[in-house]
Enzyme design. Structure first.
Site, PDB file in Angstrom:
ATOM      1  N   SER A 195       1.518  -9.924  -0.864  1.00 40.94           N
ATOM      2  CA  SER A 195       1.176  -8.506  -0.730  1.00 40.94           C
ATOM      3  C   SER A 195       1.548  -7.902   0.617  1.00 40.94           C
ATOM      4  O   SER A 195       1.770  -6.700   0.721  1.00 40.94           O
ATOM      5  CB  SER A 195      -0.320  -8.308  -0.987  1.00 40.94           C
ATOM      6  N   LYS A 243       0.802  -1.230   0.000  1.00 40.57           N
ATOM      7  CA  LYS A 243       0.000   0.000   0.000  1.00 40.57           C
ATOM      8  C   LYS A 243       0.834   1.279   0.000  1.00 40.57           C
ATOM      9  O   LYS A 243       0.396   2.302  -0.503  1.00 40.57           O
ATOM     10  CB  LYS A 243      -0.952  -0.004   1.202  1.00 40.57           C
ATOM     11  N   GLU A 269     -10.135   6.879   3.583  1.00 43.46           N
ATOM     12  CA  GLU A 269     -11.015   5.970   4.318  1.00 43.46           C
ATOM     13  C   GLU A 269     -10.228   4.690   4.536  1.00 43.46           C
ATOM     14  O   GLU A 269      -9.309   4.374   3.778  1.00 43.46           O
ATOM     15  CB  GLU A 269     -12.293   5.680   3.543  1.00 43.46           C
TER      16      GLU A 269
HETATM   17  C1  PLP Z   1      -5.144  -3.979   1.587  1.00 44.47           C
HETATM   18  C2  PLP Z   1      -4.453  -5.249   1.340  1.00 44.47           C
HETATM   19  C3  PLP Z   1      -4.850  -6.122   0.310  1.00 44.47           C
HETATM   20  C4  PLP Z   1      -6.048  -5.890  -0.559  1.00 44.47           C
HETATM   21  O1  PLP Z   1      -6.037  -4.750  -1.329  1.00 44.47           O
HETATM   22  P1  PLP Z   1      -5.774  -4.752  -2.902  1.00 44.47           P
HETATM   23  O2  PLP Z   1      -6.073  -3.363  -3.289  1.00 44.47           O
HETATM   24  O3  PLP Z   1      -6.720  -5.744  -3.517  1.00 44.47           O
HETATM   25  O4  PLP Z   1      -4.374  -5.134  -3.127  1.00 44.47           O
HETATM   26  C5  PLP Z   1      -4.098  -7.269   0.097  1.00 44.47           C
HETATM   27  N1  PLP Z   1      -3.040  -7.572   0.878  1.00 44.47           N
HETATM   28  C6  PLP Z   1      -2.644  -6.773   1.888  1.00 44.47           C
HETATM   29  C7  PLP Z   1      -1.479  -7.174   2.701  1.00 44.47           C
HETATM   30  C8  PLP Z   1      -3.337  -5.592   2.153  1.00 44.47           C
HETATM   31  O5  PLP Z   1      -2.931  -4.803   3.161  1.00 44.47           O
END
Ligand code: PLP
Length: 397
Positions: A378, A90, A112
């Site tokens: 992610s 993010k 948000e």
């Molecule tokens: C917020 C988040 C997601 C989901 O958000 P996307 O916009 O679909 O990437 C996935 N993995 C993690 C670790 C997150 O913090």
């Protein structure tokens, strides 16, 4: 040539656009006119790339797993977004948007957040850039995600608990839009995923596209070619997936697998599988797939992973699913949990619960020995330890 990228009107096939109240028209058009010029300018690129490198810690490693690869009989790489500052992908987006906000002369940032991860990433860059920061968060989420609220406050953000509706993400989003309507001239709204009115989905995809840019640069040295056979990522709103596939969208050699959260199962009424369960509608200013009742009321999604329970999906992903460019797999809570425990024991990496959904999708695929698979991890699992500990005791894992 057929492309899966956005067109000049902000649409991916039938999905996308900007469905916004009249009062925001100026704000949104201003953003539509500014974003490409800024994002491609030399001074922006320089500042953005420097911060990604020295502040966020990029490039993130592309790690060839040994034991996970053995288990699946192919070569599986993890793109390690979990190693970024603040623990997920993010930060790539919030760094980019705050630089844009400054170039547009804005002095106040709003956002948000559901689980609080985007709120923390926004509060982080606001501290860095000395900008006022207000984060809207449903009251239910404020109570559920206490550590993230404490982090945001320590970083100097004001967290506003939202008490309308179910007091979760969708209600926080409505409140952020309301704030933006009241302060159109000085306020910049940082959206955390590839959702919202045009240009947000395209802008966030571009800011996250550093993920696939790096994969393209990292693979040749390891594999002698710059593309994988498979790309896998989890989808909440779609930003880590969009970043991972961005530079491969129009390359048909690459199979794209998106993993969405099945929750307790898609027939149980406790699910966040928006692509499987959603119908076309409008959410957060965008025409996309939405989980909604017969009469069009947005339904509350459920997933064990707070980052995936969004009742919509980015318009890019809705189009990829509709056209068959991406295969969508549903991964339930228990499958994601198992995958998280498995990765931890096989590779010594505790993944975020969201990322564990992408790992769960591996189990539903079969690979050839020479397949090259890149899976985007992610985020890291620190924030999910309570859930992991609780589930371990209840399931005797
Ligand atoms: C917020 C988040 C997601 C989901 O958000 P996307 O916009 O679909 O990437 C996935 N993995 C993690 C670790 C997150 O913090």
């Amino acid at each position: 040539m057929k492309t899966y990228q956005v067109n000049e009107n902000g649409y991916y096939g039938e999905f996308g656009g900007a469905y916004i109240p009249e009062i925001l028209h100026r704000c949104v058009s201003e953003l539509q006119e500014a974003y490409l010029e800024v994002l491609t300018s030399r001074s922006f690129r320089h500042e953005y790339e420097t911060l990604l490198r020295d502040y966020a810690g990029r490039p993130s490693p592309l790690y060839l797993t040994r034991r996970l690869s053995e288990r699946h009989g192919c070569r599986i790489y993890l793109k390690r977004e979990d190693l970024n500052h603040t623990g997920a992908h993010k930060i790539n987006n919030t760094i980019g948007q705050i630089l844009l906000a400054r170039r547009m002369g804005k002095t106040r940032i709003i956002a948000e957040t559901g689980a609080g991860q985007h709120g923390v990433a926004t509060a982080t860059v606001c501290a860095l850039m000395d900008m006022d920061c207000v984060v809207y968060m449903g009251k239910t989420d404020v109570e559920r995600q206490h550590t993230n609220v404490q982090k945001m406050e320590m970083l100097g953000a004001r967290v506003m608990p939202v008490t309308s509706g179910n007091m979760t993400l969708k209600d926080a989003t409505n409140e952020a839009i309301r704030d933006w309507c009241c302060h159109p001239s000085d306020t910049y709204y940082i959206i955390g995923s590839t959702v919202g009115p045009h240009p947000y989905p395209d802008m966030v995809a571009r800011l996250q596209s550093v993920i696939s840019e790096e994969i393209k640069a990292q693979l040749p040295e390891k594999e002698g070619r710059d593309y994988p056979d498979y790309l896998l990522a989890c989808v909440g709103g779609g930003s880590n997936a969009a970043g991972s596939i961005y530079h491969y969208l129009d390359d048909q050699r690459v199979k794209i697998i998106l993993a969405e959260a099945g929750g307790k199962g898609i027939d149980t009424g406790l699910s966040a599988a928006t692509i499987k369960l959603g119908r076309q509608g409008i959410i957060h200013g965008s025409q996309t797939l939405v989980m909604q009742s017969e009469d069009g009321q947005i339904e509350e999604p459920y997933s064990i992973s707070a980052g995936l329970d969004y009742p919509g999906i980015g318009p890019m992903h809705a189009n990829l699913a509709r056209t068959g460019r991406a295969a969508v797999m549903t991964v339930d809570d228990d499958e994601a949990l198992e995958a998280a425990f498995r990765l931890t024991r096989l590779e010594g990496i505790i993944p975020a619960l969201e990322s564990a959904h992408a790992l769960g999708a591996l189990e539903k695929l079969s690979f050839r020995a020479d397949d090259v698979v890149v899976l985007t991890l992610s985020g890291r699992g620190d924030k999910d330890m309570d859930t992991y500990v609780r589930e371990k005791t209840t399931n005797g894992k």
